[in-house]
Design a protein around this motif. Sequence first.
Motif, short mmCIF file in Angstrom:
data_model
loop_
_atom_site.label_atom_id
_atom_site.label_comp_id
_atom_site.label_asym_id
_atom_site.label_seq_id
_atom_site.Cartn_x
_atom_site.Cartn_y
_atom_site.Cartn_z
N ALA A 1 -9.53 -55.45 48.91
CA ALA A 1 -9.41 -56.91 48.82
C ALA A 1 -8.82 -57.47 50.12
O ALA A 1 -9.23 -58.52 50.60
CB ALA A 1 -8.54 -57.30 47.63
N VAL B 1 -8.42 -50.79 45.39
CA VAL B 1 -8.75 -52.18 45.06
C VAL B 1 -8.01 -53.14 45.98
O VAL B 1 -8.59 -54.04 46.57
CB VAL B 1 -8.44 -52.48 43.57
N TYR B 2 -6.70 -52.95 46.12
CA TYR B 2 -5.90 -53.88 46.91
C TYR B 2 -6.20 -53.77 48.40
O TYR B 2 -6.29 -54.77 49.11
CB TYR B 2 -4.41 -53.69 46.62
N HIS C 1 -10.48 -57.66 38.47
CA HIS C 1 -10.63 -57.32 39.90
C HIS C 1 -12.08 -57.02 40.21
O HIS C 1 -12.61 -57.48 41.23
CB HIS C 1 -9.77 -56.11 40.26
#
Length: 149
Positions: free
Chosen positions: A38, A34-35, A68
């Motif tokens: 992103a 996810v990070y 998220h």
Amino acid sequence: TRTVRYKLTMQSPGKSLKEALLCAQSEERLTVGVYESAKIMTEDPDSVSFCVLAMDEEFECDIALQIHFTLIQSFCFDNDISIVRVSDMQRLVEIVGDKAEQFEDAHCVLITNPADGSWEDPALEKLHLFCEESRRLNDWVPEISLPER
């Protein structure tokens, strides 16, 4: 016959997704997490070709992850990036990773465009068409079942 037809169309996107992921992985165009996803979306949104969101029962009640997902979905819609969901994160990890521990956060996987821009991936093209057709039917984030080994 409708059930059979429906089943066949659902298997095809899963096979295409697997092929596209394996192709992108072999060409080092895969971002897992996810990070990490992103970060790429923020720094170079035009490089992102496709987004896969993975959910499993263990994380269904994770509010932070749901937030998220909502932000990633919105970003994809705003930047015309095709996006799908898969419900079997473990299967996704089996496809994109050598070791499961390496991909603890496989909730988001991005396929990016190659740097030179000179490529065609038939599996990815099928997925884009599948997503386009799904949007016409108001299914904005279609769920795809990944094929077994």
